[in-house]
Write a protein that holds these residues in place. Sequence first.
Motif, short mmCIF file in Angstrom:
data_model
loop_
_atom_site.label_atom_id
_atom_site.label_comp_id
_atom_site.label_asym_id
_atom_site.label_seq_id
_atom_site.Cartn_x
_atom_site.Cartn_y
_atom_site.Cartn_z
N ASP A 1 0.72 -1.15 -0.04
CA ASP A 1 -0.06 -0.10 -0.03
C ASP A 1 0.98 1.17 0.01
OD1 ASP A 1 -2.58 -0.88 -0.33
OD2 ASP A 1 -3.33 -0.19 1.58
N HIS A 2 1.90 1.43 0.88
CA HIS A 2 2.74 2.60 0.93
C HIS A 2 3.43 2.80 -0.48
CE1 HIS A 2 5.63 -0.45 2.06
NE2 HIS A 2 6.28 0.46 1.57
N ILE A 3 3.66 1.80 -1.22
CA ILE A 3 4.44 1.78 -2.42
C ILE A 3 3.27 2.20 -3.25
CG2 ILE A 3 5.59 0.70 -4.00
CD1 ILE A 3 7.03 -0.83 -1.78
N LEU A 4 2.13 1.56 -3.34
CA LEU A 4 1.01 1.95 -4.33
C LEU A 4 0.53 3.48 -4.18
CD1 LEU A 4 -0.85 0.93 -6.40
CD2 LEU A 4 -2.40 0.27 -4.41
N GLU A 5 0.60 3.89 -3.12
CA GLU A 5 0.09 5.27 -2.94
C GLU A 5 1.26 6.31 -3.60
OE1 GLU A 5 -0.61 8.68 0.72
OE2 GLU A 5 -0.39 6.66 1.04
N SER A 6 2.44 5.79 -3.39
CA SER A 6 3.55 6.57 -4.27
C SER A 6 3.37 6.39 -5.57
CB SER A 6 4.70 6.22 -3.50
OG SER A 6 5.97 7.09 -4.23
N GLU A 7 3.17 5.36 -6.04
CA GLU A 7 3.01 4.92 -7.43
C GLU A 7 1.67 5.62 -8.08
OE1 GLU A 7 4.16 2.94 -11.12
OE2 GLU A 7 5.15 3.41 -9.30
N LEU A 8 0.94 5.74 -7.36
CA LEU A 8 -0.30 6.49 -7.89
C LEU A 8 -0.32 8.14 -7.95
CD1 LEU A 8 -3.30 4.44 -6.06
CD2 LEU A 8 -2.76 4.49 -8.57
N PHE A 9 0.04 8.78 -6.74
CA PHE A 9 0.20 9.95 -6.75
C PHE A 9 1.47 10.69 -6.74
CE2 PHE A 9 -3.08 8.00 -3.89
CZ PHE A 9 -4.26 8.51 -4.50
N GLY A 10 2.48 9.61 -7.03
CA GLY A 10 3.84 10.46 -6.95
C GLY A 10 4.38 10.65 -5.41
N HIS A 11 5.56 11.43 -5.18
CA HIS A 11 6.13 11.88 -4.14
C HIS A 11 6.82 12.99 -4.36
CE1 HIS A 11 9.11 8.73 -5.25
NE2 HIS A 11 9.86 9.57 -5.00
N GLU A 12 7.07 13.73 -3.04
CA GLU A 12 8.17 14.87 -3.36
C GLU A 12 9.32 14.56 -2.71
OE1 GLU A 12 7.58 17.74 -4.70
OE2 GLU A 12 5.52 17.58 -4.95
N ARG A 13 10.50 15.32 -3.00
CA ARG A 13 11.65 14.98 -2.32
C ARG A 13 11.75 15.09 -1.07
NH1 ARG A 13 16.38 18.28 -1.02
NH2 ARG A 13 18.27 16.90 -1.33
N GLY A 14 12.41 14.03 -0.16
CA GLY A 14 12.30 13.93 1.32
C GLY A 14 10.91 13.42 1.89
N ALA A 15 10.07 12.70 1.26
CA ALA A 15 8.77 12.57 1.49
C ALA A 15 9.12 11.07 2.42
CB ALA A 15 7.79 12.14 0.52
N PHE A 16 10.26 10.24 2.12
CA PHE A 16 10.49 9.22 2.71
C PHE A 16 12.21 9.02 2.53
CE2 PHE A 16 8.15 7.90 -1.01
CZ PHE A 16 9.16 7.24 -1.65
#
Length: 171
Positions: free
Chosen positions: A73-88
Motif C-alpha cells: 500500500d505505501h508503495i502503491l500510494e507513491s506509485e499512484l500519486f507520486g512523491h516529493e523529495r524527502g517524503a521518505f
Amino acid sequence: VASEEMQKLGMVGESRAMRQLFDALKRAAPHDSTVLILGESGTGKELIARALHTLGPRAVGPFVAVNCATLWDHILESELFGHERGAFTSADRPKPGVMETADGGTLFLDEVNDMGLGCQAKLLRAIERREFRRVGGTRKIKVNLRVIAASNVNLEDCVSSGRFRADLYYR
C-alpha cells in the motif's frame, strides 16, 4: 463495432458472448465514465480496458496501467500519486505518479480489490475531485483522466466483508 475493428484491437471471436462484449464496448467507449471490469485472472481485462481507451475520446492521450496486487500500500500510494523529495528515506527527488502521467488519457487499475482501505480512501477523493497531492507534498495537482478498474473477485462480496469501500465501489 465491427469484428474487423475488434481484431485490430487484439480481440477475436464470433461467439454470441464475444458479440455481446463487442456491443458493450461500443456502448461504453464513447463515454468518459469510470468503468469496472470483472473477470477471472487471464481473461483479458487489460485488453478490454485498452480497447475502451482506443475506441473512446481519450485515445490520443496516454494509457497507463498499474497492477494493484503487485505493490504494498505505501508503495502503491507513491506509485499512484507520486512523491516529493524527502517524503521518505529514498525519495531523493520528486517523482510524478501514474495519475499525473495518465493526465488527458486513461488510468487502468488492475486488481483494484487488492488495494488497502487507506489507499482506497485517497483514490476515491482523487477520483471525485480530480485532484490530489503527491506523498509529502502540499500543492494540489489537477488531472483530467478516465479511470478503468478491474477485479478478479466479486467486489460486492469485498464490500460486504469490509475489505473494499462501498463508496469507491459505487463511484
